[in-house]
Design a protein around this motif. Structure first.
Motif, PDB file in Angstrom:
ATOM      1  N   GLU A 249      -8.268  37.674 -10.938  1.00  0.00           N
ATOM      2  CA  GLU A 249      -7.656  38.973 -10.676  1.00  0.00           C
ATOM      3  C   GLU A 249      -8.051  39.554  -9.331  1.00  0.00           C
ATOM      4  OE1 GLU A 249      -8.787  41.442 -13.879  1.00  0.00           O
ATOM      5  OE2 GLU A 249      -7.837  40.213 -15.423  1.00  0.00           O
ATOM      6  N   THR A 250      -8.819  38.788  -8.540  1.00  0.00           N
ATOM      7  CA  THR A 250      -9.252  39.271  -7.235  1.00  0.00           C
ATOM      8  C   THR A 250      -8.048  39.632  -6.371  1.00  0.00           C
ATOM      9  OG1 THR A 250     -11.189  37.840  -7.353  1.00  0.00           O
ATOM     10  CG2 THR A 250     -10.602  38.722  -5.184  1.00  0.00           C
ATOM     11  N   ILE A 251      -8.169  40.732  -5.629  1.00  0.00           N
ATOM     12  CA  ILE A 251      -7.076  41.173  -4.782  1.00  0.00           C
ATOM     13  C   ILE A 251      -6.896  40.213  -3.613  1.00  0.00           C
ATOM     14  CG2 ILE A 251      -7.470  43.574  -5.386  1.00  0.00           C
ATOM     15  CD1 ILE A 251      -8.774  43.963  -2.670  1.00  0.00           C
ATOM     16  N   ASN A 252      -5.873  40.446  -2.819  1.00  0.00           N
ATOM     17  CA  ASN A 252      -5.550  39.572  -1.703  1.00  0.00           C
ATOM     18  C   ASN A 252      -6.788  39.284  -0.849  1.00  0.00           C
ATOM     19  OD1 ASN A 252      -4.639  39.340   1.362  1.00  0.00           O
ATOM     20  ND2 ASN A 252      -2.980  38.581   0.057  1.00  0.00           N
ATOM     21  N   THR A 253      -7.116  37.998  -0.694  1.00  0.00           N
ATOM     22  CA  THR A 253      -8.339  37.597  -0.007  1.00  0.00           C
ATOM     23  C   THR A 253      -8.334  38.015   1.460  1.00  0.00           C
ATOM     24  OG1 THR A 253      -8.452  35.674  -1.467  1.00  0.00           O
ATOM     25  CG2 THR A 253      -9.835  35.649   0.502  1.00  0.00           C
ATOM     26  N   ARG A 254      -7.197  37.888   2.101  1.00  0.00           N
ATOM     27  CA  ARG A 254      -7.115  38.255   3.515  1.00  0.00           C
ATOM     28  C   ARG A 254      -7.349  39.743   3.705  1.00  0.00           C
ATOM     29  NH1 ARG A 254      -1.828  37.275   7.454  1.00  0.00           N
ATOM     30  NH2 ARG A 254      -2.781  38.143   9.370  1.00  0.00           N
ATOM     31  N   PHE A 255      -6.742  40.556   2.842  1.00  0.00           N
ATOM     32  CA  PHE A 255      -6.921  42.000   2.931  1.00  0.00           C
ATOM     33  C   PHE A 255      -8.384  42.370   2.690  1.00  0.00           C
ATOM     34  CE2 PHE A 255      -6.809  46.212   0.758  1.00  0.00           C
ATOM     35  CZ  PHE A 255      -6.401  46.960   1.848  1.00  0.00           C
ATOM     36  N   LEU A 256      -9.025  41.696   1.727  1.00  0.00           N
ATOM     37  CA  LEU A 256     -10.423  41.956   1.421  1.00  0.00           C
ATOM     38  C   LEU A 256     -11.310  41.561   2.590  1.00  0.00           C
ATOM     39  CD1 LEU A 256     -12.652  42.731  -0.599  1.00  0.00           C
ATOM     40  CD2 LEU A 256     -12.545  40.396  -1.483  1.00  0.00           C
ATOM     41  N   SER A 257     -11.023  40.446   3.234  1.00  0.00           N
ATOM     42  CA  SER A 257     -11.835  39.989   4.360  1.00  0.00           C
ATOM     43  C   SER A 257     -11.788  40.978   5.519  1.00  0.00           C
ATOM     44  CB  SER A 257     -11.340  38.614   4.828  1.00  0.00           C
ATOM     45  OG  SER A 257     -11.444  37.660   3.786  1.00  0.00           O
ATOM     46  N   ILE A 258     -10.611  41.525   5.801  1.00  0.00           N
ATOM     47  CA  ILE A 258     -10.486  42.507   6.880  1.00  0.00           C
ATOM     48  C   ILE A 258     -11.310  43.748   6.572  1.00  0.00           C
ATOM     49  CG2 ILE A 258      -8.879  44.041   8.073  1.00  0.00           C
ATOM     50  CD1 ILE A 258      -6.740  41.894   7.712  1.00  0.00           C
ATOM     51  N   ARG A 259     -11.247  44.214   5.330  1.00  0.00           N
ATOM     52  CA  ARG A 259     -12.026  45.388   4.941  1.00  0.00           C
ATOM     53  C   ARG A 259     -13.525  45.112   5.036  1.00  0.00           C
ATOM     54  NH1 ARG A 259      -9.787  47.651  -0.670  1.00  0.00           N
ATOM     55  NH2 ARG A 259     -11.322  49.268  -0.159  1.00  0.00           N
ATOM     56  N   LEU A 260     -13.943  43.924   4.641  1.00  0.00           N
ATOM     57  CA  LEU A 260     -15.364  43.578   4.713  1.00  0.00           C
ATOM     58  C   LEU A 260     -15.845  43.501   6.161  1.00  0.00           C
ATOM     59  CD1 LEU A 260     -15.767  40.870   1.914  1.00  0.00           C
ATOM     60  CD2 LEU A 260     -16.786  43.154   1.974  1.00  0.00           C
ATOM     61  N   ILE A 261     -15.039  42.941   7.041  1.00  0.00           N
ATOM     62  CA  ILE A 261     -15.421  42.856   8.452  1.00  0.00           C
ATOM     63  C   ILE A 261     -15.605  44.259   9.038  1.00  0.00           C
ATOM     64  CG2 ILE A 261     -14.612  42.180  10.748  1.00  0.00           C
ATOM     65  CD1 ILE A 261     -13.291  39.755   9.423  1.00  0.00           C
ATOM     66  N   LEU A 262     -14.666  45.138   8.766  1.00  0.00           N
ATOM     67  CA  LEU A 262     -14.782  46.508   9.250  1.00  0.00           C
ATOM     68  C   LEU A 262     -16.000  47.205   8.658  1.00  0.00           C
ATOM     69  CD1 LEU A 262     -11.025  47.630   9.101  1.00  0.00           C
ATOM     70  CD2 LEU A 262     -12.364  47.021  11.126  1.00  0.00           C
ATOM     71  N   LEU A 263     -16.256  46.949   7.383  1.00  0.00           N
ATOM     72  CA  LEU A 263     -17.404  47.563   6.727  1.00  0.00           C
ATOM     73  C   LEU A 263     -18.711  47.083   7.343  1.00  0.00           C
ATOM     74  CD1 LEU A 263     -18.760  49.092   4.286  1.00  0.00           C
ATOM     75  CD2 LEU A 263     -18.679  46.894   3.115  1.00  0.00           C
ATOM     76  N   TYR A 264     -18.869  45.781   7.500  1.00  0.00           N
ATOM     77  CA  TYR A 264     -20.115  45.236   8.038  1.00  0.00           C
ATOM     78  C   TYR A 264     -20.327  45.671   9.478  1.00  0.00           C
ATOM     79  CZ  TYR A 264     -20.318  42.232   3.906  1.00  0.00           C
ATOM     80  OH  TYR A 264     -20.385  41.766   2.613  1.00  0.00           O
ATOM     81  N   PHE A 265     -19.269  45.753  10.248  1.00  0.00           N
ATOM     82  CA  PHE A 265     -19.406  46.204  11.634  1.00  0.00           C
ATOM     83  C   PHE A 265     -19.865  47.663  11.679  1.00  0.00           C
ATOM     84  CE2 PHE A 265     -17.657  48.210  15.457  1.00  0.00           C
ATOM     85  CZ  PHE A 265     -18.225  47.406  16.436  1.00  0.00           C
ATOM     86  N   SER A 266     -19.246  48.520  10.878  1.00  0.00           N
ATOM     87  CA  SER A 266     -19.624  49.943  10.857  1.00  0.00           C
ATOM     88  C   SER A 266     -21.064  50.128  10.401  1.00  0.00           C
ATOM     89  CB  SER A 266     -18.674  50.715   9.945  1.00  0.00           C
ATOM     90  OG  SER A 266     -17.329  50.570  10.347  1.00  0.00           O
ATOM     91  N   LEU A 267     -21.441  49.421   9.330  1.00  0.00           N
ATOM     92  CA  LEU A 267     -22.810  49.537   8.832  1.00  0.00           C
ATOM     93  C   LEU A 267     -23.810  48.981   9.842  1.00  0.00           C
ATOM     94  CD1 LEU A 267     -22.464  48.592   5.050  1.00  0.00           C
ATOM     95  CD2 LEU A 267     -23.153  50.799   5.990  1.00  0.00           C
ATOM     96  N   GLY A 268     -23.448  47.906  10.537  1.00  0.00           N
ATOM     97  CA  GLY A 268     -24.344  47.344  11.542  1.00  0.00           C
ATOM     98  C   GLY A 268     -24.618  48.311  12.674  1.00  0.00           C
ATOM     99  N   VAL A 269     -23.576  48.982  13.154  1.00  0.00           N
ATOM    100  CA  VAL A 269     -23.756  49.982  14.211  1.00  0.00           C
ATOM    101  C   VAL A 269     -24.609  51.146  13.697  1.00  0.00           C
ATOM    102  CG1 VAL A 269     -22.559  51.651  15.676  1.00  0.00           C
ATOM    103  CG2 VAL A 269     -21.604  49.346  15.362  1.00  0.00           C
ATOM    104  N   LEU A 270     -24.381  51.549  12.457  1.00  0.00           N
ATOM    105  CA  LEU A 270     -25.146  52.652  11.874  1.00  0.00           C
ATOM    106  C   LEU A 270     -26.614  52.284  11.717  1.00  0.00           C
ATOM    107  CD1 LEU A 270     -24.726  55.532  10.767  1.00  0.00           C
ATOM    108  CD2 LEU A 270     -24.378  54.522   8.509  1.00  0.00           C
ATOM    109  N   VAL A 271     -26.887  51.059  11.268  1.00  0.00           N
ATOM    110  CA  VAL A 271     -28.272  50.595  11.119  1.00  0.00           C
ATOM    111  C   VAL A 271     -28.957  50.500  12.477  1.00  0.00           C
ATOM    112  CG1 VAL A 271     -29.672  48.590  10.488  1.00  0.00           C
ATOM    113  CG2 VAL A 271     -27.903  49.405   8.937  1.00  0.00           C
ATOM    114  N   ALA A 272     -28.263  50.005  13.490  1.00  0.00           N
ATOM    115  CA  ALA A 272     -28.828  49.945  14.842  1.00  0.00           C
ATOM    116  C   ALA A 272     -29.141  51.344  15.353  1.00  0.00           C
ATOM    117  CB  ALA A 272     -27.859  49.236  15.781  1.00  0.00           C
TER     118      ALA A 272
END
Length: 394
Positions: A113-136
């Motif tokens: 039942e996992t949602i569209n993998t490509r859509f999920l990957s884009i959201r994860l990339i944006l999430l990790y980038f934002s969190l990485g900048v915040l942690v830095a």
């Protein structure tokens, strides 16, 4: 023919009763599965708690060792180490050590039942980038905060990170506060205020700038609290709810989060290190180290690894419990850190006084209060299961 229809009717009736009234072995297996999952959950929480306490203890020990060996007073320089980008980089740079563990830990199969993998990957990339900048950002701000004031004042202001965590988690994560959680929060704040360790790298009195430091530490506390709440939100909305790892919370999620976020934060800090010109000071810092360049490198490597131990435990507690609990555990480590520093170093006028003993007791009570809440939640799940079992039998 009539006998056949009657037998079919009897068979259908028996099957429906069998579905509505499962066998005792099936009910027992479900109960055992629930108990087993709860035991695994408790083990995971305790391991993550141990990692946070171990990481905090190692970090404070190695930081004090680093500043004791840094002979700035012999070179007519400020006592405080000013390589703030380097400090921020050390907090994030050892993430490659986690990559082998990421592939060692098993990964459950994704749910169909996992949602569209490509859509999920884009959201994860944006999430990790934002969190990485915040942690830095909060790594850099914390390093700047320690640069401009006494460590005691820094610890006092940075205690506001728990307050900001409570605010953000109530808004972002819809966190529900119980009486015992509130008691745990109050005890944690008191223990953190009175149980802070001595820090050998703090500047002299003429180097203090409390106005600048206060604002920087408040900003760092906001960034730290926000990053924890966003990590919890990402676990709930992306990695768990989308069933990318099946229907379970697995430790592989923690490793993925830490590796991706730390890699982005390391790149940001590395760019800042070279853009600011701080890298030119590294040679002088290593030459000034009392025990030589080898111990200088080893101390930095040890610090980097210790920060990763701490971060993995912290994110693990966010996954298995909440951002509030992870922050409480981190702050409750302060009296323990003070005790370790007293035992390991012979600082003047530093001892484990009665206020610190009281803070250590308060930390234990704070953790006990939160653990009692977790115990009640697990017990409630078991009661609900028993009630559903009784309803099926009726």
């Amino acid at each position: 023919m009539e006998m056949t229809e009657a037998s079919k009717h009897t068979t259908t009736h028996e099957e429906s009763e069998h579905v509505q009234n499962p066998e005792p072995d099936q009910v027992l297996s479900q109960r055992q599965l629930l108990q087993l999952n709860q035991k695994k959950w408790w083990i995971s929480v305790l391991i993550c708690l141990f990692l946070v306490l171990l990481g905090d203890s190692l970090v404070i020990l190695l930081l004090n060792f680093f500043y004791v060996q840094d002979r700035r007073e012999d070179n007519n320089q400020d006592l405080q180490y000013k390589g703030t980008w380097m400090q921020a980089l050390i907090q994030n740079a050892a993430f490659p050590i986690l990559i082998p563990l990421f592939f060692i830990f098993p990964s459950p199969k994704p749910n169909p039942e996992t949602i569209n993998t490509r859509f999920l990957s884009i959201r994860l990339i944006l999430l990790y980038f934002s969190l990485g900048v915040l942690v830095a950002a909060h790594s850099k701000l914390y390093a700047l905060g320690k640069l401009y004031s006494s460590y005691g004042f820094f610890m006092l202001i940075s205690g506001s990170q728990l307050i900001f965590t409570l605010i953000f988690t109530a808004i972002i994560n819809r966190f529900k506060f119980t009486r015992w959680i509130i008691i745990s929060i109050v005890l944690t704040l008191v223990s953190y205020a009175f149980g802070g360790p001595v820090f050998s790298g703090e500047p002299d009195e003429n180097e203090h700038f409390y106005g600048i430091q206060a604002w920087l530490t408040f900003a760092a506390s906001v960034a730290f609290a926000l990053s924890l709440c966003l990590v919890q939100l990402s676990f709930e909305k992306l990695l768990v709810k989308t069933k990318r790892y099946g229907n379970k919370k697995v430790f592989r999620m923690v490793l993925e989060m830490q590796i991706c976020v730390s890699s982005v934060a390391s790149v940001v800090c590395l760019v800042g290190l070279f853009a600011s010109g701080e890298y030119k000071e590294l040679k002088g810092d290593s030459e000034r180290f009392k025990k030589g360049e080898t111990y200088y490198v080893l101390s930095l490597v040890g610090l980097a690894l210790s920060w990763q131990v701490w971060a993995v435990g912290l994110i693990g507690l966010v996954l298995y419990v909440s951002s509030v609990f992870s922050n409480i555990v981190h702050m409750c480590a302060s009296p323990l850190m003070a005790l370790i520093v007293v035992l390991a170093f012979d600082f003047i006028d530093d001892d484990f006084s009665w206020p610190r003993i009281g803070a250590l007791i308060g930390s234990v009570l704070a953790l006990g209060s939160y653990f009692y809440t977790l115990h009640k939640r697990n017990k409630k799940k078991m009661v609900e299961f028993n009630q559903s079992e009784n309803n099926v039998e009726v």
